[in-house]
Write an enzyme that holds these catalytic residues in place. Sequence first.
Site, mmCIF file in Angstrom:
data_model
loop_
_atom_site.group_PDB
_atom_site.id
_atom_site.type_symbol
_atom_site.label_atom_id
_atom_site.label_comp_id
_atom_site.label_asym_id
_atom_site.label_seq_id
_atom_site.Cartn_x
_atom_site.Cartn_y
_atom_site.Cartn_z
ATOM 1 N N ALA A 43 -35.223 -4.390 -51.775
ATOM 2 C CA ALA A 43 -35.585 -5.495 -50.880
ATOM 3 C C ALA A 43 -35.613 -6.818 -51.636
ATOM 4 C CB ALA A 43 -36.943 -5.218 -50.245
ATOM 5 N N ALA A 240 -40.192 -9.829 -60.657
ATOM 6 C CA ALA A 240 -38.926 -9.686 -59.932
ATOM 7 C C ALA A 240 -37.814 -10.543 -60.535
ATOM 8 C CB ALA A 240 -39.120 -10.031 -58.460
ATOM 9 N N ALA A 241 -38.012 -11.000 -61.769
ATOM 10 C CA ALA A 241 -37.002 -11.885 -62.370
ATOM 11 C C ALA A 241 -35.644 -11.190 -62.461
ATOM 12 C CB ALA A 241 -37.464 -12.354 -63.748
ATOM 13 N N GLY A 242 -35.656 -9.899 -62.817
ATOM 14 C CA GLY A 242 -34.398 -9.157 -62.880
ATOM 15 C C GLY A 242 -33.754 -9.023 -61.513
ATOM 16 N N ASP A 243 -34.564 -8.922 -60.486
ATOM 17 C CA ASP A 243 -34.014 -8.825 -59.121
ATOM 18 C C ASP A 243 -33.410 -10.161 -58.687
ATOM 19 O OD1 ASP A 243 -34.915 -6.190 -58.996
ATOM 20 O OD2 ASP A 243 -36.880 -6.812 -58.249
HETATM 21 O O1 RIB Z 1 -38.323 -5.210 -59.832
HETATM 22 C C1 RIB Z 1 -39.619 -5.435 -59.353
HETATM 23 C C2 RIB Z 1 -39.992 -4.410 -58.330
HETATM 24 O O2 RIB Z 1 -40.053 -3.132 -58.936
HETATM 25 C C3 RIB Z 1 -41.335 -4.597 -57.698
HETATM 26 O O3 RIB Z 1 -41.281 -5.438 -56.571
HETATM 27 C C4 RIB Z 1 -41.793 -3.187 -57.408
HETATM 28 O O4 RIB Z 1 -41.896 -2.900 -56.049
HETATM 29 C C5 RIB Z 1 -40.787 -2.284 -58.110
HETATM 30 O O5 RIB Z 1 -39.887 -1.717 -57.243
#
Ligand code: RIB
Length: 303
Positions: A43, A240-243
């Site tokens: 997400a 969530a920096a990698g995301d």
């Molecule tokens: O990459 C960060 C995420 O890893 C968090 O939002 C947590 O839910 C895990 O899935």
Amino acid sequence: MTARVVVVGSTNLDLVVTTPQLPRPGETVLGEDFRTVPGGKGANQAVAAARAGADCAFVGAVGSDDFGVRLRDSLVAASVDVRGLRTVPGPSGVALIAVDQAAENFIVVAPGANGALADLTDDDRAAIGAADVLLLQLEVPLPTVVAAAGAARAAGTTVVLNAAPAASLPAELLDLVDLLVVNEHEAAVVSRAAEPLDALLELVPRVVMTLGARGALYADRFGRRLEVPAPRIEAVDTTAAGDAFTGALAVGWAEQGEAAIAHTLRWACAAGAACAERAGASSALPDRATIDALHDATYRGTP
Ligand code: RIB
């Protein structure tokens, strides 16, 4: 051209405590603030891609609890297409997260509904086939990840796999990956080698390795290697920096293709850094204007 990105992945409600220091095994520490934030690697990357400018669709599962309603609403609020988001009986995915003053964290995920994402529908496959990029992680069942990658390969959609959380991967998945995104720990686990980059290029044609505050590097089987520094920022929460990085990378790749990888890598670094400057997974994911501003301020004059 607007990038079309499909994410097949997880959604979790993040239960986040800030603490002066992370506990060691068996230790209790007194934390500070507590908050709940929509998260999950899938997400987060879908929201990151949408905020970075993509038309983004998400295939995943939430539970039948209140968390599920909140997780769905959060994707809708980010203009992510949720026609592929199932609601299944039982709890939603949950992540327990502690963040310390150095912006380091630990995360424990209880998959809940994510574990029930067992099949792709014809509509899911059609959405994957119509996308420029399929973005995958490893927080949903592996057979579903493999099936999604297979649908993408059959349709000519680029498969980007973020191998997080770290796991060793079967050849049937690696053979379907066009671009692998890993941090240094994930690179070591996937490659099982002391020199992970070369070993990874024997498994997949292209690798992006994130290096945290040092930036990121790209290498491919065709002899191209480049490394870019990250913007200098005051990190508050790297959760969530990698995301943010991976979502922006997918958008840049979809918009400009392989030839613009140097620019896309810098742009993705700017997205990751902008995210780390703020607390909270999905709430910290930057929009396109924010990414552009940090990118331009950091890399002005770079060819
Ligand atoms: O990459 C960060 C995420 O890893 C968090 O939002 C947590 O839910 C895990 O899935």
